[in-house]
Motif scaffolding. Structure first.
Motif, PDB file in Angstrom:
ATOM      1  N   TRP A 245       0.890  -1.242   0.077  1.00  0.00           N
ATOM      2  CA  TRP A 245       0.033  -0.024   0.186  1.00  0.00           C
ATOM      3  C   TRP A 245       0.892   1.154  -0.054  1.00  0.00           C
ATOM      4  CZ3 TRP A 245      -5.606   0.522   0.364  1.00  0.00           C
ATOM      5  CH2 TRP A 245      -6.174  -0.634   0.386  1.00  0.00           C
ATOM      6  N   GLU A 246       1.822   1.261   0.790  1.00  0.00           N
ATOM      7  CA  GLU A 246       2.807   2.428   0.832  1.00  0.00           C
ATOM      8  C   GLU A 246       3.386   2.603  -0.565  1.00  0.00           C
ATOM      9  OE1 GLU A 246       5.434   5.374   2.826  1.00  0.00           O
ATOM     10  OE2 GLU A 246       3.222   4.442   3.310  1.00  0.00           O
ATOM     11  N   HIS A 247       3.899   1.476  -1.201  1.00  0.00           N
ATOM     12  CA  HIS A 247       4.267   1.449  -2.573  1.00  0.00           C
ATOM     13  C   HIS A 247       3.400   2.315  -3.566  1.00  0.00           C
ATOM     14  CE1 HIS A 247       7.005   0.592  -5.993  1.00  0.00           C
ATOM     15  NE2 HIS A 247       6.180  -0.300  -6.428  1.00  0.00           N
ATOM     16  N   TRP A 248       2.262   1.741  -3.523  1.00  0.00           N
ATOM     17  CA  TRP A 248       1.320   1.975  -4.449  1.00  0.00           C
ATOM     18  C   TRP A 248       1.040   3.522  -4.260  1.00  0.00           C
ATOM     19  CZ3 TRP A 248      -1.983  -2.604  -3.045  1.00  0.00           C
ATOM     20  CH2 TRP A 248      -1.531  -3.728  -3.690  1.00  0.00           C
ATOM     21  N   GLN A 249       1.261   4.029  -3.003  1.00  0.00           N
ATOM     22  CA  GLN A 249       0.956   5.505  -2.845  1.00  0.00           C
ATOM     23  C   GLN A 249       2.164   6.367  -2.951  1.00  0.00           C
ATOM     24  OE1 GLN A 249      -2.048   6.129   0.883  1.00  0.00           O
ATOM     25  NE2 GLN A 249      -0.918   4.513   1.245  1.00  0.00           N
ATOM     26  N   GLY A 250       3.358   5.746  -3.413  1.00  0.00           N
ATOM     27  CA  GLY A 250       4.630   6.617  -3.714  1.00  0.00           C
ATOM     28  C   GLY A 250       5.207   6.788  -2.485  1.00  0.00           C
ATOM     29  N   GLY A 251       5.046   6.196  -1.134  1.00  0.00           N
ATOM     30  CA  GLY A 251       5.790   6.253   0.000  1.00  0.00           C
ATOM     31  C   GLY A 251       7.148   5.519  -0.345  1.00  0.00           C
ATOM     32  N   LYS A 252       7.778   5.923   1.018  1.00  0.00           N
ATOM     33  CA  LYS A 252       9.220   5.351   1.021  1.00  0.00           C
ATOM     34  C   LYS A 252       9.315   4.332   2.178  1.00  0.00           C
ATOM     35  CE  LYS A 252      10.374   8.437  -2.052  1.00  0.00           C
ATOM     36  NZ  LYS A 252      10.507   8.121  -3.557  1.00  0.00           N
ATOM     37  N   GLU A 253       8.106   4.050   2.607  1.00  0.00           N
ATOM     38  CA  GLU A 253       8.751   2.853   4.026  1.00  0.00           C
ATOM     39  C   GLU A 253       8.309   1.749   3.238  1.00  0.00           C
ATOM     40  OE1 GLU A 253       9.798   3.302   6.891  1.00  0.00           O
ATOM     41  OE2 GLU A 253       9.957   5.410   6.762  1.00  0.00           O
ATOM     42  N   THR A 254       9.023   1.135   2.300  1.00  0.00           N
ATOM     43  CA  THR A 254       8.930  -0.192   1.825  1.00  0.00           C
ATOM     44  C   THR A 254      10.421  -0.942   1.576  1.00  0.00           C
ATOM     45  OG1 THR A 254       9.184   0.774  -0.467  1.00  0.00           O
ATOM     46  CG2 THR A 254       7.072   0.772   0.304  1.00  0.00           C
ATOM     47  N   TYR A 255      10.082  -1.909   1.198  1.00  0.00           N
ATOM     48  CA  TYR A 255      11.287  -3.030   0.856  1.00  0.00           C
ATOM     49  C   TYR A 255      11.126  -3.509  -0.468  1.00  0.00           C
ATOM     50  CZ  TYR A 255      12.247  -2.727   5.970  1.00  0.00           C
ATOM     51  OH  TYR A 255      12.350  -2.342   7.250  1.00  0.00           O
ATOM     52  N   ALA A 256      12.386  -4.208  -0.874  1.00  0.00           N
ATOM     53  CA  ALA A 256      12.309  -4.539  -2.272  1.00  0.00           C
ATOM     54  C   ALA A 256      10.945  -5.660  -2.441  1.00  0.00           C
ATOM     55  CB  ALA A 256      13.415  -5.255  -2.661  1.00  0.00           C
ATOM     56  N   VAL A 257      10.813  -6.563  -1.653  1.00  0.00           N
ATOM     57  CA  VAL A 257       9.886  -7.470  -1.712  1.00  0.00           C
ATOM     58  C   VAL A 257       8.391  -7.046  -1.780  1.00  0.00           C
ATOM     59  CG1 VAL A 257       9.436  -7.983   0.672  1.00  0.00           C
ATOM     60  CG2 VAL A 257       9.106  -9.816  -0.962  1.00  0.00           C
ATOM     61  N   ASP A 258       8.236  -5.868  -1.209  1.00  0.00           N
ATOM     62  CA  ASP A 258       6.945  -4.982  -1.210  1.00  0.00           C
ATOM     63  C   ASP A 258       6.715  -4.458  -2.499  1.00  0.00           C
ATOM     64  OD1 ASP A 258       6.695  -5.519   1.772  1.00  0.00           O
ATOM     65  OD2 ASP A 258       7.787  -3.881   2.047  1.00  0.00           O
ATOM     66  N   ARG A 259       7.893  -3.914  -3.000  1.00  0.00           N
ATOM     67  CA  ARG A 259       7.719  -3.334  -4.276  1.00  0.00           C
ATOM     68  C   ARG A 259       7.469  -4.306  -5.421  1.00  0.00           C
ATOM     69  NH1 ARG A 259      12.008  -0.397  -1.605  1.00  0.00           N
ATOM     70  NH2 ARG A 259      13.609  -1.295  -2.549  1.00  0.00           N
TER      71      ARG A 259
ATOM     72  N   GLN B 142      -5.904   3.019  -8.284  1.00  0.00           N
ATOM     73  CA  GLN B 142      -7.300   4.157  -7.871  1.00  0.00           C
ATOM     74  C   GLN B 142      -7.829   3.601  -6.566  1.00  0.00           C
ATOM     75  OE1 GLN B 142      -8.822   7.010  -9.014  1.00  0.00           O
ATOM     76  NE2 GLN B 142      -6.668   7.245 -10.281  1.00  0.00           N
ATOM     77  N   ALA B 143      -7.767   2.371  -6.302  1.00  0.00           N
ATOM     78  CA  ALA B 143      -8.563   1.749  -5.336  1.00  0.00           C
ATOM     79  C   ALA B 143      -7.821   2.146  -3.856  1.00  0.00           C
ATOM     80  CB  ALA B 143      -8.581   0.195  -5.343  1.00  0.00           C
ATOM     81  N   VAL B 144      -6.387   2.125  -3.927  1.00  0.00           N
ATOM     82  CA  VAL B 144      -5.673   2.712  -3.109  1.00  0.00           C
ATOM     83  C   VAL B 144      -5.937   4.095  -2.769  1.00  0.00           C
ATOM     84  CG1 VAL B 144      -3.386   2.966  -1.995  1.00  0.00           C
ATOM     85  CG2 VAL B 144      -3.906   0.748  -3.126  1.00  0.00           C
ATOM     86  N   LEU B 145      -5.968   4.835  -3.479  1.00  0.00           N
ATOM     87  CA  LEU B 145      -5.993   6.429  -3.395  1.00  0.00           C
ATOM     88  C   LEU B 145      -7.450   6.458  -2.630  1.00  0.00           C
ATOM     89  CD1 LEU B 145      -4.705   8.027  -6.452  1.00  0.00           C
ATOM     90  CD2 LEU B 145      -3.696   8.034  -4.186  1.00  0.00           C
ATOM     91  N   HIS B 146      -8.535   5.897  -3.256  1.00  0.00           N
ATOM     92  CA  HIS B 146      -9.819   6.300  -2.724  1.00  0.00           C
ATOM     93  C   HIS B 146      -9.882   5.786  -1.290  1.00  0.00           C
ATOM     94  CE1 HIS B 146     -11.851   8.220  -6.167  1.00  0.00           C
ATOM     95  NE2 HIS B 146     -11.158   7.256  -6.991  1.00  0.00           N
ATOM     96  N   HIS B 147      -9.210   4.491  -1.092  1.00  0.00           N
ATOM     97  CA  HIS B 147      -9.475   3.963   0.274  1.00  0.00           C
ATOM     98  C   HIS B 147      -8.737   4.784   1.190  1.00  0.00           C
ATOM     99  CE1 HIS B 147      -7.849   1.409   3.449  1.00  0.00           C
ATOM    100  NE2 HIS B 147      -8.867   0.492   3.229  1.00  0.00           N
ATOM    101  N   ARG B 148      -7.850   5.427   0.901  1.00  0.00           N
ATOM    102  CA  ARG B 148      -7.194   6.385   1.922  1.00  0.00           C
ATOM    103  C   ARG B 148      -8.070   7.633   2.044  1.00  0.00           C
ATOM    104  NH1 ARG B 148      -4.176   4.485   5.400  1.00  0.00           N
ATOM    105  NH2 ARG B 148      -3.462   6.585   5.865  1.00  0.00           N
ATOM    106  N   ALA B 149      -8.501   7.935   0.803  1.00  0.00           N
ATOM    107  CA  ALA B 149      -9.416   9.149   1.233  1.00  0.00           C
ATOM    108  C   ALA B 149     -10.899   8.969   1.963  1.00  0.00           C
ATOM    109  CB  ALA B 149      -9.953   9.564  -0.217  1.00  0.00           C
ATOM    110  N   PHE B 150     -11.324   7.777   1.706  1.00  0.00           N
ATOM    111  CA  PHE B 150     -12.291   7.196   2.675  1.00  0.00           C
ATOM    112  C   PHE B 150     -12.056   7.389   4.171  1.00  0.00           C
ATOM    113  CE2 PHE B 150     -13.947   3.463   4.878  1.00  0.00           C
ATOM    114  CZ  PHE B 150     -15.341   4.072   5.362  1.00  0.00           C
ATOM    115  N   LEU B 151     -10.827   6.655   4.467  1.00  0.00           N
ATOM    116  CA  LEU B 151     -10.301   6.815   5.836  1.00  0.00           C
ATOM    117  C   LEU B 151     -10.587   8.101   6.299  1.00  0.00           C
ATOM    118  CD1 LEU B 151      -8.626   5.613   8.391  1.00  0.00           C
ATOM    119  CD2 LEU B 151      -6.790   6.020   7.047  1.00  0.00           C
TER     120      LEU B 151
END
Length: 247
Positions: free
Chosen positions: A2-16, A31-40
């Motif tokens: 999720w962090e990777h999909w949002q362009g964040g940096k708290e990721t590891y190679a396996v996550d990416r 798009q689903a991830v963006l809308h999920h965070r916006a819903f939160l």
């Protein structure tokens, strides 16, 4: 992922690697991830500003990312109290470092499995007052409890401990859009070592709110729950969500 999909940096190679595999199979996930965070964001702001909720139990928080529950809630209610639940050692290490309490409010991180309801409630009660309304957040966590009866039992056990006026917020992936590719993406992650995961139907997700007063507009796509101008477009996405009140 999720962090990777949002362009964040708290990721590891396996996550990416896993995140890129999912995006290759199912580009709609971005798009689903963006809308999920916006819903939160919208749901927590509603609970804090309109429903008067000053304490939150966020179960299955995952790795800290952009604008976490306590940050949203404490912008509205500076003395809001938030307890995060997770049982992943890496998540807990990051969360304790990156989710500090504000001077006015409280932010605690608890090591527990969502299915161990009595442990979740016992540990959360060290910070939260269950005699008063609580905002219970179950965002993208019930899909990791693949047994339907166990998932329903987890929700019922947590809800039973809540005072009247409490609210329950759920978001869950569905395969009702692009079903074959959703299942293919989930299988790919599991084959790479990811935890077992499942998608559920609208009817199954509505069942988690049984006995509660489901708020308008009901269980809908995350892009359709009381939307605001961002993010666009507002087409349905692969995550369903809802907010309900315990009467």
């Amino acid at each position: 992922m999720w962090e990777h999909w949002q362009g964040g940096k708290e990721t590891y190679a396996v996550d990416r690697e896993a995140g890129d595999k999912v995006a290759e199979i199912l580009p709609e996930m971005l798009q689903a991830v963006l809308h999920h965070r916006a819903f939160l964001d919208r749901a927590v702001r509603y609970l804090a500003a309109d429903a008067g909720i000053g304490q939150f139990l966020d179960v299955g928080v995952g790795l800290p990312t952009l604008d976490n529950t306590h940050e949203i809630a404490q912008r509205v209610t500076p003395d809001a109290r938030v307890v995060y639940i997770d049982d992943d050692a890496l998540v807990l290490s990051h969360a304790r470092a990156l989710l500090p309490s504000r001077p006015e409010g409280v932010c605690e991180v608890v090591d527990a499995d969502a299915r161990d309801v009595h442990i979740v409630l016992r540990e959360a009660a060290r910070t939260l007052d269950f005699a008063r309304p609580v905002g219970l957040l179950l965002l993208d966590v019930l899909n990791y409890i693949v047994d339907d009866a166990e998932a329903r039992g987890t929700v019922k056990g947590l809800v039973a401990a809540l005072a009247p006026g409490s609210h329950v917020v759920i978001a869950h992936p569905t395969a009702e859009l692009d079903g074959d590719r959703v299942h293919q993406a989930m299988r790919a992650v599991m084959e790479m070592g990811g935890a077992p995961v499942t998608a559920r139907t609208l009817q199954q997700i509505e069942g988690f709110f049984e006995g509660l007063e489901l708020l308008d507009p009901g269980v809908v796509s995350c892009s359709h729950w009381r939307p605001e101008p961002w993010p666009r477009p507002r087409a349905p996405v692969l995550q369903l969500c809802g907010v309900a009140r315990k009467t």
